[in-house]
Scaffold this motif. Structure first.
Motif, mmCIF file in Angstrom:
data_model
loop_
_atom_site.group_PDB
_atom_site.id
_atom_site.type_symbol
_atom_site.label_atom_id
_atom_site.label_comp_id
_atom_site.label_asym_id
_atom_site.label_seq_id
_atom_site.Cartn_x
_atom_site.Cartn_y
_atom_site.Cartn_z
ATOM 1 N N LEU A 188 -10.326 8.585 -11.528
ATOM 2 C CA LEU A 188 -10.886 8.218 -10.220
ATOM 3 C C LEU A 188 -10.122 7.055 -9.592
ATOM 4 O O LEU A 188 -9.904 7.034 -8.372
ATOM 5 N N GLN A 189 -9.708 6.093 -10.397
ATOM 6 C CA GLN A 189 -8.955 4.966 -9.852
ATOM 7 C C GLN A 189 -7.617 5.430 -9.299
ATOM 8 O O GLN A 189 -7.146 4.922 -8.276
ATOM 9 N N MET A 190 -7.015 6.418 -9.963
ATOM 10 C CA MET A 190 -5.773 7.002 -9.436
ATOM 11 C C MET A 190 -5.996 7.530 -8.025
ATOM 12 O O MET A 190 -5.180 7.290 -7.119
ATOM 13 N N LEU A 191 -7.103 8.227 -7.809
ATOM 14 C CA LEU A 191 -7.392 8.754 -6.477
ATOM 15 C C LEU A 191 -7.664 7.630 -5.483
ATOM 16 O O LEU A 191 -7.188 7.663 -4.342
ATOM 17 N N LEU A 192 -8.404 6.605 -5.924
ATOM 18 C CA LEU A 192 -8.699 5.489 -5.039
ATOM 19 C C LEU A 192 -7.431 4.710 -4.693
ATOM 20 O O LEU A 192 -7.336 4.101 -3.624
ATOM 21 N N ASN A 193 -6.447 4.760 -5.588
ATOM 22 C CA ASN A 193 -5.155 4.119 -5.335
ATOM 23 C C ASN A 193 -4.245 4.962 -4.449
ATOM 24 O O ASN A 193 -3.088 4.602 -4.231
ATOM 25 N N GLY A 194 -4.736 6.085 -3.958
ATOM 26 C CA GLY A 194 -3.907 6.956 -3.141
ATOM 27 C C GLY A 194 -3.008 7.856 -3.946
ATOM 28 O O GLY A 194 -1.948 8.286 -3.464
ATOM 29 N N GLY A 195 -3.403 8.157 -5.201
ATOM 30 C CA GLY A 195 -2.641 9.117 -6.006
ATOM 31 C C GLY A 195 -1.776 8.507 -7.079
ATOM 32 O O GLY A 195 -1.032 9.228 -7.748
ATOM 33 N N GLU A 196 -1.886 7.178 -7.307
ATOM 34 C CA GLU A 196 -1.006 6.502 -8.264
ATOM 35 C C GLU A 196 -1.818 5.674 -9.253
ATOM 36 O O GLU A 196 -2.844 5.094 -8.906
ATOM 37 N N TYR A 197 -1.329 5.627 -10.479
ATOM 38 C CA TYR A 197 -1.938 4.750 -11.477
ATOM 39 C C TYR A 197 -0.880 4.358 -12.505
ATOM 40 O O TYR A 197 -0.121 5.208 -12.970
ATOM 41 N N LYS A 198 -0.847 3.097 -12.841
ATOM 42 C CA LYS A 198 0.052 2.582 -13.876
ATOM 43 C C LYS A 198 1.515 2.949 -13.600
ATOM 44 O O LYS A 198 2.273 3.301 -14.504
ATOM 45 N N GLY A 199 1.895 2.878 -12.314
ATOM 46 C CA GLY A 199 3.266 3.173 -11.940
ATOM 47 C C GLY A 199 3.620 4.638 -11.907
ATOM 48 O O GLY A 199 4.771 4.994 -11.637
ATOM 49 N N ARG A 200 2.644 5.527 -12.168
ATOM 50 C CA ARG A 200 2.894 6.960 -12.130
ATOM 51 C C ARG A 200 2.175 7.568 -10.932
ATOM 52 O O ARG A 200 0.971 7.419 -10.785
ATOM 53 N N ARG A 201 2.921 8.221 -10.071
ATOM 54 C CA ARG A 201 2.323 8.853 -8.898
ATOM 55 C C ARG A 201 2.126 10.337 -9.165
ATOM 56 O O ARG A 201 3.069 11.074 -9.418
ATOM 57 N N LEU A 202 0.857 10.768 -9.076
ATOM 58 C CA LEU A 202 0.544 12.175 -9.214
ATOM 59 C C LEU A 202 0.509 12.863 -7.859
ATOM 60 O O LEU A 202 1.036 13.969 -7.694
ATOM 61 N N LEU A 203 -0.135 12.229 -6.884
ATOM 62 C CA LEU A 203 -0.308 12.801 -5.554
ATOM 63 C C LEU A 203 0.080 11.785 -4.498
ATOM 64 O O LEU A 203 0.076 10.574 -4.752
ATOM 65 N N SER A 204 0.362 12.281 -3.304
ATOM 66 C CA SER A 204 0.626 11.380 -2.190
ATOM 67 C C SER A 204 -0.693 10.929 -1.572
ATOM 68 O O SER A 204 -1.717 11.619 -1.692
ATOM 69 N N PRO A 205 -0.699 9.787 -0.887
ATOM 70 C CA PRO A 205 -1.917 9.369 -0.180
ATOM 71 C C PRO A 205 -2.405 10.416 0.814
ATOM 72 O O PRO A 205 -3.620 10.583 1.003
ATOM 73 N N ALA A 206 -1.485 11.141 1.448
ATOM 74 C CA ALA A 206 -1.879 12.169 2.419
ATOM 75 C C ALA A 206 -2.677 13.284 1.744
ATOM 76 O O ALA A 206 -3.648 13.798 2.307
ATOM 77 N N THR A 207 -2.277 13.663 0.540
ATOM 78 C CA THR A 207 -2.986 14.715 -0.181
ATOM 79 C C THR A 207 -4.361 14.241 -0.631
ATOM 80 O O THR A 207 -5.345 14.986 -0.552
ATOM 81 N N VAL A 208 -4.446 13.003 -1.102
ATOM 82 C CA VAL A 208 -5.750 12.446 -1.486
ATOM 83 C C VAL A 208 -6.677 12.410 -0.278
ATOM 84 O O VAL A 208 -7.874 12.706 -0.378
ATOM 85 N N ARG A 209 -6.119 12.076 0.888
ATOM 86 C CA ARG A 209 -6.927 12.061 2.108
ATOM 87 C C ARG A 209 -7.472 13.460 2.396
ATOM 88 O O ARG A 209 -8.653 13.621 2.740
ATOM 89 N N LEU A 210 -6.640 14.483 2.243
ATOM 90 C CA LEU A 210 -7.097 15.863 2.434
ATOM 91 C C LEU A 210 -8.252 16.192 1.493
ATOM 92 O O LEU A 210 -9.250 16.797 1.891
ATOM 93 N N MET A 211 -8.114 15.789 0.239
ATOM 94 C CA MET A 211 -9.106 16.143 -0.771
ATOM 95 C C MET A 211 -10.457 15.485 -0.516
ATOM 96 O O MET A 211 -11.496 16.015 -0.915
ATOM 97 N N THR A 212 -10.443 14.329 0.120
ATOM 98 C CA THR A 212 -11.677 13.556 0.295
ATOM 99 C C THR A 212 -12.154 13.549 1.743
ATOM 100 O O THR A 212 -12.942 12.695 2.141
ATOM 101 N N THR A 213 -11.692 14.518 2.518
ATOM 102 C CA THR A 213 -12.091 14.694 3.919
ATOM 103 C C THR A 213 -12.937 15.962 4.037
ATOM 104 O O THR A 213 -12.711 16.933 3.311
ATOM 105 N N ASN A 214 -13.891 15.968 4.936
ATOM 106 C CA ASN A 214 -14.709 17.151 5.170
ATOM 107 C C ASN A 214 -13.831 18.370 5.430
ATOM 108 O O ASN A 214 -13.060 18.403 6.377
ATOM 109 N N GLN A 215 -13.967 19.386 4.593
ATOM 110 C CA GLN A 215 -13.194 20.622 4.724
ATOM 111 C C GLN A 215 -14.080 21.824 5.032
ATOM 112 O O GLN A 215 -13.587 22.950 5.082
ATOM 113 N N ILE A 216 -15.384 21.594 5.244
ATOM 114 C CA ILE A 216 -16.283 22.738 5.471
ATOM 115 C C ILE A 216 -16.859 22.737 6.882
ATOM 116 O O ILE A 216 -17.782 23.505 7.181
ATOM 117 N N GLY A 217 -16.320 21.888 7.748
ATOM 118 C CA GLY A 217 -16.717 21.924 9.145
ATOM 119 C C GLY A 217 -18.193 21.690 9.358
ATOM 120 O O GLY A 217 -18.758 20.700 8.892
#
Length: 430
Positions: free
Chosen positions: A318-347
């Motif tokens: 969860l902290q990785m996601l709150l960091n915008g996709g990065e934790y301990k110097g390792r980036r899994l996702l971009s901040p843009a992708t995390v934003r997509l995941m945590t934005t209303n997608q069901i209208g």
């Protein structure tokens, strides 16, 4: 030629920038709450509340963790991992996290999305042809479980699977007609079912009718199990290997598994339920479901409900996601992708009073009016009594894990949220 003192200065600045970037999201460590705008005294109120639930026999025990702005300000175990043996619950005990698996599978899909290997609005049949030309349940006869169907108006998309709007229901706990149909065709829920293969179950699922037209409404179902199979097809790896190499090892999630190694099995908490007198008892074995499934040498990797983990491991995720996709110097996702995941997608659709992103329930203004969790916080939980949320606005990650099925005291989760926010003395928004 650049003067030596300027070259030295530039090298020092470059080192400082690099060091700052690597140190921006350090490893989670415990620290004083007051340093991040929280009150130790007020956080101690949570200890009393959880202890009361244990003393009254409402829950066997609980591990609670609260993180603010990357610092662990509360991390405590209360009660028992084994009530009969009076074995004290430890902070690093392992819990069956069930549907908390879904967020990890969703991140796995988004890793492939970022690599250009799939698009969210691709039909799932592009990768798994058995799902081409889906049918929707029309008339159902409960006497003999026969039914009629109508053609779906569109193909199921990856996005619809991530948002539970595909029309796929759940085995065992889903829409009544679908439960009967899935049972008849031996479709597992993925909850405590270690035998078989995910591929076989998902190909059998492809032959079953949807409970509504794709995109028509939110229906919690086996969508994420199907996404787990999608990961296997696209990546060419079994889901457990994909999780291990792409998510768990990079983040240092060393205690998260579908099936626990022998040297970790003694840390698995026992699972409890209530008898008719509202007293705790060990959850009995049922046909096809064993509470000790994490100790099995299982072959079924349920992307929707199969993992076991610790509070600390999942806090890293969860902290990785709150960091915008990065934790301990390792980036899994971009901040843009995390934003997509945590934005209303069901209208205009709803999931209770919340909206839904790509794998997460997302708090709305209605949520924020009910409890002090602000709009935009994202959350989910597991059927065995685990729950979490992450709050980008206040920099909060909070988790409470118990081991009870069904969890009949859900008000503890609401009280936990109150206890977290009442302890904030300095808002991040000032």
């Amino acid at each position: 030629m650049m003067p030596k003192h300027l070259l030295t200065l530039l090298l020092c600045l470059s080192f400082m920038v690099t060091f700052a970037q690597k140190s921006a999201f350090p490893v989670l460590k415990e620290g004083k709450p007051e340093r991040v705008g929280m009150s130790t005294e007020r956080l101690n109120r949570l200890n009393r509340v959880v202890q009361e639930y244990v003393d009254k026999g409402h829950i066997p025990g609980a591990v609670t963790m609260i993180i603010r702005n990357g610092t662990i300000v509360h991390y405590k175990s209360t009660g028992y991992s084994d009530v009969e043996q009076a074995t004290a619950l430890r902070r690093d005990d392992i819990f069956r996290i069930a549907s908390q698996t879904k967020a990890i599978t969703s991140v796995g899909v988004m890793l492939l999305f970022e690599e250009g290997r799939l698009l969210l609005d691709d039909p799932i049949s592009k990768y798994i042809p058995s799902f081409r030309n889906p049918q929707v349940l029309d008339q159902y006869n409960p006497e003999d479980t026969t039914y009629t169907t109508v053609p779906a108006k569109q193909e199921i998309t990856v996005r619809q699977l991530l948002t539970h709007t595909s029309g796929i229901s759940y085995a065992g706990i889903g829409q009544k007609n679908a439960v009967a149909i899935y049972a008849k065709h031996q479709i597992p829920s993925g909850i405590g079912t270690p035998e078989g293969k995910l591929s076989d179950a998902m190909l059998a699922l492809a032959k079953q009718p949807l409970v509504h037209q794709p995109g028509e409404r939110f229906t919690y179902g086996l969508n994420t199990d199907l996404l787990g199979y999608l990961i296997e097809v696209v990546s060419g790896q079994p889901l457990d290997q994909f999780f291990r190499t792409r998510i768990f090892e990079p983040l240092g999630m060393n205690d998260t598994f579908f099936y626990l190694p022998a040297d970790k099995q003694n840390r698995l908490v026992r699972l409890y339920t209530e008898n008719k007198e509202k007293q705790l008892q060990l959850t009995p074995m049922r046909a096809g479901l064993t509470p000790d499934f994490p100790k099995e040498n299982g072959t079924y990797f349920s992307g929707g409900a199969g993992l076991s983990s610790t509070v600390y491991d999942y806090a890293i995720f969860l902290q990785m996601l709150l960091n915008g996709g990065e934790y301990k110097g390792r980036r899994l996702l971009s901040p843009a992708t995390v934003r997509l995941m945590t934005t209303n997608q069901i209208g205009d659709l709803n999931q209770g009073i919340n909206k839904f992103g790509l794998g997460f329930s997302v708090a709305t203004d209605r949520t924020a009016a009910r409890l002090p969790v602000p709009e935009g916080a994202f959350e989910w939980g597991g059927i065995f009594g685990t729950t979490y949320w992450a709050d980008p606005e206040e920099g909060i990650v909070a988790l409470i894990y118990t081991q009870k099925y069904p969890n009949s005291y859900n008000d503890l989760s609401d009280k936990f949220k109150v206890m977290v926010y009442q302890a904030i003395t300095r808002s991040n928004q000032r």
